[in-house]
Structure formats: C-alpha cells, structure tokens
Design a protein around this motif. Sequence first.
Motif, mmCIF file in Angstrom:
data_model
loop_
_atom_site.group_PDB
_atom_site.id
_atom_site.type_symbol
_atom_site.label_atom_id
_atom_site.label_comp_id
_atom_site.label_asym_id
_atom_site.label_seq_id
_atom_site.Cartn_x
_atom_site.Cartn_y
_atom_site.Cartn_z
ATOM 1 N N THR A 121 0.866 -1.171 0.000
ATOM 2 C CA THR A 121 0.000 0.000 0.000
ATOM 3 C C THR A 121 0.904 1.222 0.000
ATOM 4 O OG1 THR A 121 -1.707 -1.185 1.215
ATOM 5 C CG2 THR A 121 -1.864 1.203 1.192
ATOM 6 N N ARG A 171 1.146 5.466 -0.325
ATOM 7 C CA ARG A 171 0.415 6.733 -0.231
ATOM 8 C C ARG A 171 1.102 7.754 -1.116
ATOM 9 N NH1 ARG A 171 1.067 10.849 3.587
ATOM 10 N NH2 ARG A 171 2.207 9.403 4.906
ATOM 11 N N ASN A 174 -2.727 12.424 -1.895
ATOM 12 C CA ASN A 174 -4.060 12.148 -1.378
ATOM 13 C C ASN A 174 -4.654 10.865 -1.977
ATOM 14 O OD1 ASN A 174 -4.506 13.064 -3.938
ATOM 15 N ND2 ASN A 174 -6.150 14.464 -3.420
ATOM 16 N N ARG A 175 -3.794 9.978 -2.485
ATOM 17 C CA ARG A 175 -4.246 8.695 -3.035
ATOM 18 C C ARG A 175 -3.570 7.547 -2.306
ATOM 19 N NH1 ARG A 175 -3.044 7.220 -8.543
ATOM 20 N NH2 ARG A 175 -1.045 8.168 -8.125
ATOM 21 N N LEU A 176 -4.320 6.478 -2.102
ATOM 22 C CA LEU A 176 -3.767 5.229 -1.582
ATOM 23 C C LEU A 176 -3.881 4.192 -2.687
ATOM 24 C CD1 LEU A 176 -5.062 4.619 2.049
ATOM 25 C CD2 LEU A 176 -2.725 5.005 1.314
ATOM 26 N N VAL A 177 -2.768 3.585 -3.050
ATOM 27 C CA VAL A 177 -2.751 2.565 -4.087
ATOM 28 C C VAL A 177 -2.316 1.259 -3.436
ATOM 29 C CG1 VAL A 177 -1.696 1.851 -6.265
ATOM 30 C CG2 VAL A 177 -2.205 4.257 -5.864
ATOM 31 N N LYS A 215 -6.683 -2.012 -5.326
ATOM 32 C CA LYS A 215 -7.589 -0.874 -5.204
ATOM 33 C C LYS A 215 -6.810 0.422 -5.213
ATOM 34 C CE LYS A 215 -7.995 -0.857 -0.178
ATOM 35 N NZ LYS A 215 -8.874 -0.993 0.962
ATOM 36 N N GLU A 216 -7.516 1.458 -5.605
ATOM 37 C CA GLU A 216 -6.957 2.808 -5.612
ATOM 38 C C GLU A 216 -8.042 3.708 -5.044
ATOM 39 O OE1 GLU A 216 -5.060 6.001 -8.767
ATOM 40 O OE2 GLU A 216 -5.596 4.013 -9.439
ATOM 41 N N GLU A 217 -7.710 4.413 -3.978
ATOM 42 C CA GLU A 217 -8.718 5.256 -3.350
ATOM 43 C C GLU A 217 -8.152 6.627 -3.045
ATOM 44 O OE1 GLU A 217 -9.877 3.800 0.590
ATOM 45 O OE2 GLU A 217 -8.119 2.513 0.523
ATOM 46 N N ARG A 218 -9.044 7.579 -3.025
ATOM 47 C CA ARG A 218 -8.672 8.945 -2.687
ATOM 48 C C ARG A 218 -8.932 9.150 -1.199
ATOM 49 N NH1 ARG A 218 -9.212 14.633 -5.188
ATOM 50 N NH2 ARG A 218 -9.404 15.754 -3.284
ATOM 51 N N ASN A 230 -7.532 15.049 2.659
ATOM 52 C CA ASN A 230 -6.456 15.566 3.501
ATOM 53 C C ASN A 230 -7.050 16.415 4.624
ATOM 54 O OD1 ASN A 230 -6.936 18.135 2.400
ATOM 55 N ND2 ASN A 230 -5.339 17.895 0.857
#
Length: 94
Positions: free
Chosen positions: A48, A50, A53-56, A80-83, A86
């Motif tokens: 994972t 960071r 402001n994205r987590l991949v 997954k990819e999530e925003r 902040n």
Amino acid sequence: MRLDKFLKISRLIKRRSVAKEVADQGRITINGKVAKSSTDVKIGDELTIRFGNRLVTVRVNDLKETTKKDQALELYELIKEERIANQSEDSLLD
C-alpha cells in the motif's frame, strides 16, 4: 528483492531514489506493516503506497531484475486505488 528496486522496476515509482525517499518517510506498507526501502518484497506481498491524497494497493505477482516498459504491468496487480481526504479539506467541512 529490495522494495525501492521493485518500485522502480515495476514503474510504480519512476526513480529508485524517489522510491527510497517515499519508503523511508513511512508512506509504504507491506502486508500491513510499515516498510523501509531495504525491506524484502516477495511474490504475493500486498503493498500500500500513499501518493499525496491517493492510496494505491497492489499485489506482487512476479519479481524480475529488469523489465521493458510494456512488461512492467505484469509484475503487480492493482487491488484498489482510493482517494483520501487531507486534513485541510476536513477542516473546511466542519
């Protein structure tokens, strides 16, 4: 294989020096544990990362010493990819 080298070869991060910096800032986890740039990556590991402001989140499918650009995507699978919001956005909503 070292984490920073895997990130460069898989082209998740373009430069190894940048991958090392990101990892040493604690912005990467392997299987839920914070990883340093020298941490070993194995097939089946879940990373994972960071990016601002994205987590991949990706799963490692293969390890190679070198790859061509079109083969780099075969080294990992995007889970997954999530925003993530902040803190400054959160305070504006209050």
